[in-house]
Design a protein around this motif. Structure first.
Motif, PDB file in Angstrom:
ATOM      1  N   ASP A   1      10.411   7.439  15.656  1.00  0.00           N
ATOM      2  CA  ASP A   1      11.463   6.827  14.844  1.00  0.00           C
ATOM      3  C   ASP A   1      12.317   7.890  14.163  1.00  0.00           C
ATOM      4  N   GLY A   2      11.707   9.049  13.898  1.00  0.00           N
ATOM      5  CA  GLY A   2      12.463  10.168  13.336  1.00  0.00           C
ATOM      6  C   GLY A   2      12.439  10.278  11.829  1.00  0.00           C
ATOM      7  N   ARG A   3      12.053   9.206  11.143  1.00  0.00           N
ATOM      8  CA  ARG A   3      11.999   9.257   9.682  1.00  0.00           C
ATOM      9  C   ARG A   3      10.655   9.801   9.214  1.00  0.00           C
ATOM     10  N   ASP A   4      10.659  10.454   8.057  1.00  0.00           N
ATOM     11  CA  ASP A   4       9.399  10.877   7.468  1.00  0.00           C
ATOM     12  C   ASP A   4       8.599   9.641   7.090  1.00  0.00           C
ATOM     13  N   LEU A   5       7.274   9.797   7.045  1.00  0.00           N
ATOM     14  CA  LEU A   5       6.380   8.669   6.804  1.00  0.00           C
ATOM     15  C   LEU A   5       5.834   8.694   5.384  1.00  0.00           C
TER      16      LEU A   5
ATOM     17  N   GLY B   1      -3.644  -4.790  -5.702  1.00  0.00           N
ATOM     18  CA  GLY B   1      -2.663  -4.702  -4.634  1.00  0.00           C
ATOM     19  C   GLY B   1      -1.305  -4.250  -5.151  1.00  0.00           C
ATOM     20  N   VAL B   2      -0.248  -4.717  -4.490  1.00  0.00           N
ATOM     21  CA  VAL B   2       1.111  -4.352  -4.887  1.00  0.00           C
ATOM     22  C   VAL B   2       1.943  -5.609  -5.111  1.00  0.00           C
ATOM     23  N   ALA B   3       3.020  -5.458  -5.857  1.00  0.00           N
ATOM     24  CA  ALA B   3       3.913  -6.572  -6.150  1.00  0.00           C
ATOM     25  C   ALA B   3       4.755  -6.911  -4.916  1.00  0.00           C
ATOM     26  N   PRO B   4       5.322  -8.126  -4.869  1.00  0.00           N
ATOM     27  CA  PRO B   4       6.124  -8.538  -3.713  1.00  0.00           C
ATOM     28  C   PRO B   4       7.248  -7.560  -3.373  1.00  0.00           C
ATOM     29  N   GLY B   5       7.897  -6.987  -4.373  1.00  0.00           N
ATOM     30  CA  GLY B   5       8.982  -6.052  -4.107  1.00  0.00           C
ATOM     31  C   GLY B   5       8.528  -4.834  -3.332  1.00  0.00           C
ATOM     32  N   CYS B   6       7.346  -4.365  -3.642  1.00  0.00           N
ATOM     33  CA  CYS B   6       6.776  -3.216  -2.945  1.00  0.00           C
ATOM     34  C   CYS B   6       6.387  -3.602  -1.521  1.00  0.00           C
ATOM     35  N   ARG B   7       5.866  -4.793  -1.365  1.00  0.00           N
ATOM     36  CA  ARG B   7       5.481  -5.278  -0.040  1.00  0.00           C
ATOM     37  C   ARG B   7       6.719  -5.446   0.851  1.00  0.00           C
ATOM     38  N   GLU B   8       7.806  -5.900   0.268  1.00  0.00           N
ATOM     39  CA  GLU B   8       9.039  -6.095   1.032  1.00  0.00           C
ATOM     40  C   GLU B   8       9.642  -4.769   1.472  1.00  0.00           C
ATOM     41  N   ARG B   9       9.396  -3.714   0.710  1.00  0.00           N
ATOM     42  CA  ARG B   9       9.943  -2.391   1.068  1.00  0.00           C
ATOM     43  C   ARG B   9       9.219  -1.794   2.281  1.00  0.00           C
ATOM     44  N   ALA B  10       8.009  -2.241   2.554  1.00  0.00           N
ATOM     45  CA  ALA B  10       7.221  -1.668   3.644  1.00  0.00           C
ATOM     46  C   ALA B  10       7.808  -2.042   4.997  1.00  0.00           C
ATOM     47  N   ASP B  11       7.888  -1.057   5.888  1.00  0.00           N
ATOM     48  CA  ASP B  11       8.331  -1.301   7.259  1.00  0.00           C
ATOM     49  C   ASP B  11       7.184  -1.843   8.107  1.00  0.00           C
ATOM     50  N   SER B  12       5.949  -1.464   7.756  1.00  0.00           N
ATOM     51  CA  SER B  12       4.761  -1.928   8.472  1.00  0.00           C
ATOM     52  C   SER B  12       3.633  -2.100   7.461  1.00  0.00           C
ATOM     53  N   THR B  13       2.676  -2.956   7.800  1.00  0.00           N
ATOM     54  CA  THR B  13       1.493  -3.148   6.964  1.00  0.00           C
ATOM     55  C   THR B  13       0.269  -2.961   7.842  1.00  0.00           C
ATOM     56  N   TRP B  14      -0.604  -2.074   7.427  1.00  0.00           N
ATOM     57  CA  TRP B  14      -1.766  -1.669   8.217  1.00  0.00           C
ATOM     58  C   TRP B  14      -3.035  -1.978   7.438  1.00  0.00           C
ATOM     59  N   SER B  15      -3.956  -2.706   8.063  1.00  0.00           N
ATOM     60  CA  SER B  15      -5.246  -3.012   7.449  1.00  0.00           C
ATOM     61  C   SER B  15      -6.311  -2.083   8.009  1.00  0.00           C
TER      62      SER B  15
ATOM     63  N   ARG C   1       9.090   6.349  -6.346  1.00  0.00           N
ATOM     64  CA  ARG C   1       8.789   7.590  -5.635  1.00  0.00           C
ATOM     65  C   ARG C   1       9.164   7.545  -4.162  1.00  0.00           C
ATOM     66  N   ILE C   2       9.371   6.345  -3.634  1.00  0.00           N
ATOM     67  CA  ILE C   2       9.706   6.214  -2.219  1.00  0.00           C
ATOM     68  C   ILE C   2      11.171   6.591  -2.004  1.00  0.00           C
ATOM     69  N   ARG C   3      11.416   7.432  -1.010  1.00  0.00           N
ATOM     70  CA  ARG C   3      12.776   7.847  -0.684  1.00  0.00           C
ATOM     71  C   ARG C   3      13.422   6.826   0.250  1.00  0.00           C
ATOM     72  N   LYS C   4      14.726   6.685   0.146  1.00  0.00           N
ATOM     73  CA  LYS C   4      15.446   5.705   0.956  1.00  0.00           C
ATOM     74  C   LYS C   4      15.322   5.997   2.444  1.00  0.00           C
ATOM     75  N   THR C   5      15.166   7.260   2.789  1.00  0.00           N
ATOM     76  CA  THR C   5      15.140   7.645   4.201  1.00  0.00           C
ATOM     77  C   THR C   5      13.741   7.581   4.813  1.00  0.00           C
ATOM     78  N   GLU C   6      12.728   7.217   4.037  1.00  0.00           N
ATOM     79  CA  GLU C   6      11.356   7.212   4.539  1.00  0.00           C
ATOM     80  C   GLU C   6      10.992   5.885   5.211  1.00  0.00           C
ATOM     81  N   GLN C   7      10.126   5.993   6.187  1.00  0.00           N
ATOM     82  CA  GLN C   7       9.503   4.816   6.792  1.00  0.00           C
ATOM     83  C   GLN C   7       8.200   4.555   6.036  1.00  0.00           C
ATOM     84  N   VAL C   8       8.051   3.351   5.511  1.00  0.00           N
ATOM     85  CA  VAL C   8       6.930   3.041   4.618  1.00  0.00           C
ATOM     86  C   VAL C   8       5.891   2.192   5.339  1.00  0.00           C
ATOM     87  N   ILE C   9       4.637   2.643   5.273  1.00  0.00           N
ATOM     88  CA  ILE C   9       3.512   1.898   5.836  1.00  0.00           C
ATOM     89  C   ILE C   9       2.568   1.553   4.699  1.00  0.00           C
TER      90      ILE C   9
END
Length: 204
Positions: A143-147, A156-170, A111-119
């Motif tokens: 940054d200009g990208r949609d969030l 939680g999430v699998a490593p692949g999903c974690r690697e796609r994230a631009d930032s990780t927020w607790s 569901r994540i778009r290539k142009t999105e910034q992922v948190i």
């Protein structure tokens, strides 16, 4: 008139009810000036970014939806916020948690778009104060990208999903029910916007 006194209104600790539209100019609350100065002179168009939340869990108690809607209804229209739910994978003796987590993460990545910034919202991420979040939100917007914010499943999430994230927020070092995490996310995003906008919702 000169020397107008600000009158506190009833509300939860750390919050203030919105003032009347005709109240006019007001004094900034402590900690608000620093955040407000960051966005002074910045074009409004640069801060208009659409964003959404992808969250695992398609069956939440009614109070979760009610509480989330209470805050998202206050979001600025420019955000065009929406929540996309991913069904929780079944977990049983014959279906290990790792397999369920991988299945959920695959749906999230789809569901994540290539142009999105992922948190990614994850307990191992960076914790921030509300003022710091307001500043970080400005960085994300600039940054200009949609969030795209992501809340994973029970494991939680699998490593692949974690690697796609631009930032990780607790949100907290505490272990939170996923429904409560959604509510806290919505409230903190509204609070961050209120700090940016100089709205008196946040009070130190």
């Amino acid at each position: 008139r000169r020397g107008r006194q600000r009158v506190a209104t009833a509300g939860p600790a750390g919050c203030a009810a919105p003032p009347p539209a005709a109240a006019g100019a007001r004094e900034l609350y402590p900690g608000e000036a620093q955040v407000t100065r960051r966005f002074r002179g910045i074009s409004r168009d640069r801060l208009v970014v659409h964003f959404r939340l992808i969250a695992v869990g398609d069956r939440q108690p009614g109070w979760v939806d009610d509480a989330v809607n209470t805050y998202t209804a206050r979001f600025p229209r420019e955000w065009q916020f929406k929540i996309e739910q991913v069904a929780t994978a079944r977990r049983s003796k014959n279906n290990k948690s790792e397999q369920a987590m991988e299945a959920e993460s695959a749906h999230i990545l789809g569901r994540i778009r290539k142009t999105e910034q992922v948190i990614l919202l994850d307990e191992r991420g960076k914790q921030m104060s509300s003022q710091q979040l307001a500043g970080k939100l400005g960085d994300w917007q600039s940054d200009g990208r949609d969030l795209c914010f992501v809340i994973g499943g029970p494991d939680g999430v699998a490593p692949g999903c974690r690697e796609r994230a631009d930032s990780t927020w607790s949100l907290s070092q505490l272990t939170l029910p996923h429904g409560l995490a959604r509510v806290l996310f919505a409230e903190q995003m509204y609070r961050a916007w209120s700090l940016q906008a100089g709205h008196p919702y946040h009070r130190d």
